[in-house]
Design an enzyme around this catalytic site. Structure first.
Site, PDB file in Angstrom:
ATOM      1  N   SER A  23       0.803  -1.224   0.000  1.00 19.62           N
ATOM      2  CA  SER A  23       0.000   0.000   0.000  1.00 19.62           C
ATOM      3  C   SER A  23       0.836   1.275   0.000  1.00 19.62           C
ATOM      4  CB  SER A  23      -0.952   0.012   1.191  1.00 19.62           C
ATOM      5  OG  SER A  23      -0.235   0.090   2.402  1.00 19.62           O
ATOM      6  N   LYS A  72       1.781   3.679   7.558  1.00 14.88           N
ATOM      7  CA  LYS A  72       1.077   4.562   6.620  1.00 14.88           C
ATOM      8  C   LYS A  72       1.667   5.967   6.668  1.00 14.88           C
ATOM      9  CE  LYS A  72      -1.883   1.365   5.696  1.00 14.88           C
ATOM     10  NZ  LYS A  72      -1.737   0.634   4.466  1.00 14.88           N
TER      11      LYS A  72
END
Length: 112
Positions: A23, A72
């Site tokens: 991701s 993230k």
């Protein structure tokens, strides 16, 4: 004494993590199919001394499964409204303001 110091460093100062998913590509690589995983060292001490800043990479526990870590990029700051339109991230502080597009600064965009 060495074991105590290692445990203290791991839990309070710095810890190594493996990127679990793709991701964050192309910045950080993680792919179970190819077996390619980047590893990062996380400074745990700095967030005790200051608040995180926009576009920094953060590590946190996944709320629904505390055994998993999420890695993230931080884009949202407290009190902001967000909208994703045509692949772009837009923000505004209040509902009366105009939407403005968020752009990563050049040092964040530049490859390392």
């Amino acid at each position: 004494m060495a074991i105590v110091m290692a445990v203290m460093l791991k839990y309070f100062v710095v810890e190594a993590y493996k990127i679990p998913t793709g991701s964050m590509q192309p910045t950080l690589m993680g792919n179970e199919d190819t077996g390619i995983f980047d590893r990062i060292l996380v400074d745990k001490l700095s967030f005790h001394l200051r608040d995180p800043e926009r576009f920094e990479i953060v590590v946190f526990k996944y709320p629904l499964d505390r055994s998993k870590n999420f890695i993230k990029r931080l884009v949202g700051m407290p009190g902001e409204h967000f909208r994703i339109a045509e692949g772009d991230l837009w923000t505004r502080a209040t509902s009366e303001e105009e939407w403005t597009i968020l752009r990563r600064p050049a040092p964040v965009q530049a490859p390392n």
